[in-house]
Scaffold this motif. Structure first.
Motif, PDB file in Angstrom:
ATOM      1  N   PRO A 299       6.266 -15.770   6.552  1.00  0.00           N
ATOM      2  CA  PRO A 299       7.031 -17.016   6.685  1.00  0.00           C
ATOM      3  C   PRO A 299       7.257 -17.643   5.316  1.00  0.00           C
ATOM      4  N   SER A 300       8.286 -18.480   5.232  1.00  0.00           N
ATOM      5  CA  SER A 300       8.543 -19.210   3.993  1.00  0.00           C
ATOM      6  C   SER A 300       8.918 -20.647   4.332  1.00  0.00           C
ATOM      7  N   VAL A 301       8.644 -21.539   3.399  1.00  0.00           N
ATOM      8  CA  VAL A 301       8.892 -22.963   3.593  1.00  0.00           C
ATOM      9  C   VAL A 301       9.469 -23.525   2.302  1.00  0.00           C
ATOM     10  N   ARG A 302      10.427 -24.446   2.449  1.00  0.00           N
ATOM     11  CA  ARG A 302      10.978 -25.153   1.293  1.00  0.00           C
ATOM     12  C   ARG A 302      10.971 -26.640   1.600  1.00  0.00           C
ATOM     13  N   SER A 303      10.474 -27.434   0.668  1.00  0.00           N
ATOM     14  CA  SER A 303      10.377 -28.876   0.818  1.00  0.00           C
ATOM     15  C   SER A 303      11.252 -29.541  -0.234  1.00  0.00           C
ATOM     16  N   TRP A 304      12.212 -30.370   0.217  1.00  0.00           N
ATOM     17  CA  TRP A 304      13.090 -31.108  -0.683  1.00  0.00           C
ATOM     18  C   TRP A 304      12.913 -32.592  -0.440  1.00  0.00           C
ATOM     19  N   CYS A 305      13.144 -33.379  -1.473  1.00  0.00           N
ATOM     20  CA  CYS A 305      13.156 -34.826  -1.333  1.00  0.00           C
ATOM     21  C   CYS A 305      14.170 -35.381  -2.334  1.00  0.00           C
ATOM     22  N   SER A 306      14.769 -36.489  -2.002  1.00  0.00           N
ATOM     23  CA  SER A 306      15.742 -37.113  -2.894  1.00  0.00           C
ATOM     24  C   SER A 306      15.124 -37.594  -4.201  1.00  0.00           C
ATOM     25  N   CYS A 307      13.808 -37.710  -4.250  1.00  0.00           N
ATOM     26  CA  CYS A 307      13.125 -38.142  -5.474  1.00  0.00           C
ATOM     27  C   CYS A 307      13.097 -37.033  -6.526  1.00  0.00           C
ATOM     28  N   GLY A 308      13.516 -35.828  -6.170  1.00  0.00           N
ATOM     29  CA  GLY A 308      13.535 -34.708  -7.114  1.00  0.00           C
ATOM     30  C   GLY A 308      12.598 -33.579  -6.741  1.00  0.00           C
ATOM     31  N   ARG A 309      11.825 -33.752  -5.713  1.00  0.00           N
ATOM     32  CA  ARG A 309      10.888 -32.716  -5.254  1.00  0.00           C
ATOM     33  C   ARG A 309      11.676 -31.524  -4.710  1.00  0.00           C
ATOM     34  N   ASP A 310      11.304 -30.327  -5.132  1.00  0.00           N
ATOM     35  CA  ASP A 310      11.917 -29.091  -4.627  1.00  0.00           C
ATOM     36  C   ASP A 310      10.873 -27.986  -4.782  1.00  0.00           C
ATOM     37  N   ILE A 311      10.135 -27.706  -3.703  1.00  0.00           N
ATOM     38  CA  ILE A 311       9.021 -26.750  -3.758  1.00  0.00           C
ATOM     39  C   ILE A 311       9.239 -25.665  -2.717  1.00  0.00           C
ATOM     40  N   PHE A 312       8.957 -24.427  -3.075  1.00  0.00           N
ATOM     41  CA  PHE A 312       9.091 -23.280  -2.191  1.00  0.00           C
ATOM     42  C   PHE A 312       7.741 -22.575  -2.087  1.00  0.00           C
ATOM     43  N   ALA A 313       7.410 -22.096  -0.883  1.00  0.00           N
ATOM     44  CA  ALA A 313       6.184 -21.325  -0.689  1.00  0.00           C
ATOM     45  C   ALA A 313       6.451 -20.190   0.284  1.00  0.00           C
ATOM     46  N   ALA A 314       5.854 -19.031   0.027  1.00  0.00           N
ATOM     47  CA  ALA A 314       5.975 -17.880   0.915  1.00  0.00           C
ATOM     48  C   ALA A 314       4.589 -17.382   1.269  1.00  0.00           C
ATOM     49  N   GLY A 315       4.461 -16.847   2.464  1.00  0.00           N
ATOM     50  CA  GLY A 315       3.167 -16.386   2.947  1.00  0.00           C
ATOM     51  C   GLY A 315       2.564 -17.431   3.867  1.00  0.00           C
ATOM     52  N   LEU A 316       1.813 -16.993   4.840  1.00  0.00           N
ATOM     53  CA  LEU A 316       1.287 -17.881   5.870  1.00  0.00           C
ATOM     54  C   LEU A 316       0.429 -19.011   5.310  1.00  0.00           C
ATOM     55  N   VAL A 317      -0.540 -18.687   4.488  1.00  0.00           N
ATOM     56  CA  VAL A 317      -1.463 -19.705   3.972  1.00  0.00           C
ATOM     57  C   VAL A 317      -0.717 -20.716   3.102  1.00  0.00           C
ATOM     58  N   ARG A 318       0.132 -20.231   2.204  1.00  0.00           N
ATOM     59  CA  ARG A 318       0.882 -21.138   1.324  1.00  0.00           C
ATOM     60  C   ARG A 318       1.908 -21.952   2.102  1.00  0.00           C
ATOM     61  N   ALA A 319       2.544 -21.340   3.101  1.00  0.00           N
ATOM     62  CA  ALA A 319       3.526 -22.061   3.906  1.00  0.00           C
ATOM     63  C   ALA A 319       2.866 -23.202   4.672  1.00  0.00           C
ATOM     64  N   LEU A 320       1.719 -22.942   5.278  1.00  0.00           N
ATOM     65  CA  LEU A 320       1.004 -23.993   6.005  1.00  0.00           C
ATOM     66  C   LEU A 320       0.546 -25.105   5.068  1.00  0.00           C
ATOM     67  N   ALA A 321       0.115 -24.734   3.874  1.00  0.00           N
ATOM     68  CA  ALA A 321      -0.313 -25.740   2.889  1.00  0.00           C
ATOM     69  C   ALA A 321       0.871 -26.610   2.455  1.00  0.00           C
ATOM     70  N   LEU A 322       2.050 -26.003   2.273  1.00  0.00           N
ATOM     71  CA  LEU A 322       3.221 -26.775   1.865  1.00  0.00           C
ATOM     72  C   LEU A 322       3.681 -27.707   2.982  1.00  0.00           C
ATOM     73  N   ILE A 323       3.568 -27.274   4.235  1.00  0.00           N
ATOM     74  CA  ILE A 323       3.927 -28.151   5.358  1.00  0.00           C
ATOM     75  C   ILE A 323       3.028 -29.386   5.341  1.00  0.00           C
ATOM     76  N   ASP A 324       1.729 -29.202   5.163  1.00  0.00           N
ATOM     77  CA  ASP A 324       0.805 -30.336   5.082  1.00  0.00           C
ATOM     78  C   ASP A 324       1.135 -31.227   3.885  1.00  0.00           C
TER      79      ASP A 324
END
Length: 104
Positions: free
Chosen positions: A60-85
């Motif tokens: 799985p992969s996850v990408r987190s964006w925010c209008s403040c400038g945040r743009d983070i990508f994570a791949a793999g189950l453990v990293r994806a779950l950590a990025l969601i949190d």
């Protein structure tokens, strides 16, 4: 001997005065764009895009964006779950989001 009746579903014709597509099934929402002149001031500020492939062994992969400038990508189950949190936590601490909450 009688022949069995065969029928095929055909789309209902749209009225001649209308060029719009007809929604085929009742209860199925059609995509309607909001009226651009009806601006209520709301804008998306933070996004979380999750891709979780259905096949075993796919990562799985996850990408987190925010209008403040945040743009983070994570791949793999453990990293994806950590990025969601982390995304959920960011929504509570982001100065841009907090300013919007205070203004509302």
């Amino acid at each position: 001997m009688t022949t069995p009746h065969t029928s095929s579903a055909k789309p209902a014709p749209a009225p001649a005065s209308s060029s719009a597509l007809k929604v085929v099934a009742e209860g199925v929402p059609s995509s309607v764009r909001p009226d651009p002149h009806a601006d209520d001031g709301r804008r998306p500020v933070a996004w979380l895009h999750i891709v979780a492939p259905p096949s075993y062994g796919a990562s799985p992969s996850v990408r987190s964006w925010c209008s403040c400038g945040r743009d983070i990508f994570a791949a793999g189950l453990v990293r994806a779950l950590a990025l969601i949190d982390d995304h959920v936590q960011h929504r509570t601490t982001c100065p841009l989001l907090n300013q919007r909450r205070e203004a509302a």
